[in-house]
Write an enzyme that holds these catalytic residues in place. Sequence first.
Site, short mmCIF file in Angstrom:
data_model
loop_
_atom_site.label_atom_id
_atom_site.label_comp_id
_atom_site.label_asym_id
_atom_site.label_seq_id
_atom_site.Cartn_x
_atom_site.Cartn_y
_atom_site.Cartn_z
N ASP A 248 0.73 -1.23 -0.03
CA ASP A 248 0.18 0.08 0.00
C ASP A 248 0.92 1.16 0.00
O ASP A 248 2.08 1.25 0.13
CB ASP A 248 -0.93 -0.02 1.15
CG ASP A 248 -0.27 -0.03 2.45
OD1 ASP A 248 1.10 0.23 2.37
OD2 ASP A 248 -0.89 -0.19 3.62
N ASP B 125 -8.54 -6.71 0.24
CA ASP B 125 -7.75 -7.09 1.15
C ASP B 125 -8.51 -6.77 2.19
O ASP B 125 -9.29 -5.66 2.40
CB ASP B 125 -6.21 -6.25 1.17
CG ASP B 125 -6.43 -4.93 1.44
OD1 ASP B 125 -6.80 -3.92 0.79
OD2 ASP B 125 -6.13 -4.47 2.78
N HIS C 15 -7.71 -21.20 9.72
CA HIS C 15 -9.16 -21.47 9.17
C HIS C 15 -9.63 -20.35 8.67
O HIS C 15 -10.32 -20.39 7.29
CB HIS C 15 -9.85 -21.97 10.36
CG HIS C 15 -11.29 -22.01 10.00
ND1 HIS C 15 -11.98 -22.95 9.26
CD2 HIS C 15 -12.29 -20.91 10.16
CE1 HIS C 15 -13.17 -22.42 9.02
NE2 HIS C 15 -13.32 -21.31 9.69
N CYS D 214 -10.20 -27.22 5.32
CA CYS D 214 -9.12 -26.91 5.69
C CYS D 214 -8.27 -27.83 6.87
O CYS D 214 -9.12 -28.76 7.23
CB CYS D 214 -9.16 -25.40 6.26
SG CYS D 214 -9.33 -25.20 8.08
N CYS E 100 -10.06 -27.65 10.30
CA CYS E 100 -11.27 -28.33 10.46
C CYS E 100 -11.12 -29.91 10.23
O CYS E 100 -12.04 -30.73 10.81
CB CYS E 100 -12.21 -27.91 9.35
SG CYS E 100 -12.69 -26.06 9.93
N CYS F 138 -15.85 -27.06 5.67
CA CYS F 138 -14.62 -26.53 5.41
C CYS F 138 -13.53 -27.52 5.51
O CYS F 138 -13.59 -28.46 6.13
CB CYS F 138 -14.19 -25.63 6.63
SG CYS F 138 -12.37 -24.76 6.31
#
Length: 385
Positions: free
Chosen positions: A91, A300, A369, A340, A343, A338
């Site tokens: 940024d 973002d 997660h 991931c 999980c 989920c």
Amino acid sequence: MSLQFKIEARSGAARRGRLLTPHGEVETPVFMPVGTLASVKGVSQDILEDLGVQILLGNTYHLYLRPGVAQVRKLGGLHRFMSWPRAILSDSGGFQVFSLNELRKVTEEGVTFRSHLDGSSHFFSPESAMDIQIGLGADIIMAFDECTEYPADQTRMRASMELTLRWAERSKKYFEAHKHEVPWATNHLGTAALGRPGERELAVNAGGGARETQTQALFGIVQGGMDTALRRESAERTIEIDFPGYAVGGLSVGEPRARTREVVESTVAHLPVDKPRYLMGVGTPEEIVEYARMGIDMMDCVLPTRAARHGLLFTSEGKVSIKQARYAGDEGPLDPNCGCRVCARYSRAYLRHLYASNEVLAQVLNTVHNLSFYLDTMRAVRHSI
Ligand SMILES: [Zn+2]
């Protein structure tokens, strides 16, 4: 060529595409995790790669203060320093100066502000913000802008917008004169000993010798407060300056969410269809889906990572505050839908225990997660376009 953007499919206002950067390809619409201090808090780079992160955001203001741009430049730029072979966006520093410094002083020349770390005095101008961002070496860098406060009256919104336009011209002028000074433009990683895996991938991504002709891409930022006519004028005049991509800045500064949506939707309508559009600093999982539907390509937000550190988890069944006692004996996964690694392996009871015990692992797993959830959300959006 610093950046290419290819649109591959459209659905209504939404687009699915690919950004080709000097450090690899980014599928859009994309959510960019925030790595403020060259680190996505709690998550190592190898895990970020496994999660499918293709682009990270670094904060110019924070990296300028620590470890300092001279140090990062000496160490080969941000990619090499943090061993991140994929794309990075930095940024402009304008938003942090705005949000972290109540004593800032804005003049035509730039902004004088105090470090939030030790109170020391510093100065950012469009030229110095470019110099810092060139030294850090992110693939996509941002013009130095003034984030207009909310609320602001018409006179103030216009004056601020005009200042951002003048600063955009100065940013571009300095960037064009100095863009070949980016650390990786002259750093022959592709030819010498490539010790670390990240560096090997850097060379492969850059296609060997092609690296030397590549530079960063500078995006312009549309401001104009909450006034849609000013937003339109800001968009049109920023486009006249001519950038390879455009950001919508100055939102999520305290305005009602419905107003944010109106301003985004009306601004997007005035941005070129063939250039990437970046909406800065938003939002919840529902909001990022909505903005992608409006034709935003890049977003973002610190929300998934910051909320994770406070035990607030986003799931397909809504928000879960893992600190609550009712999860103490819950053997189910955090989110049954989920896929991931968190999980797949751990129970709510265990995650609740880690959080209640203030274990470092709680922050790591919660962040993994939440990031997975955001990335999967955007993946689903891309598939649906
Ligand atoms: Zn999960």
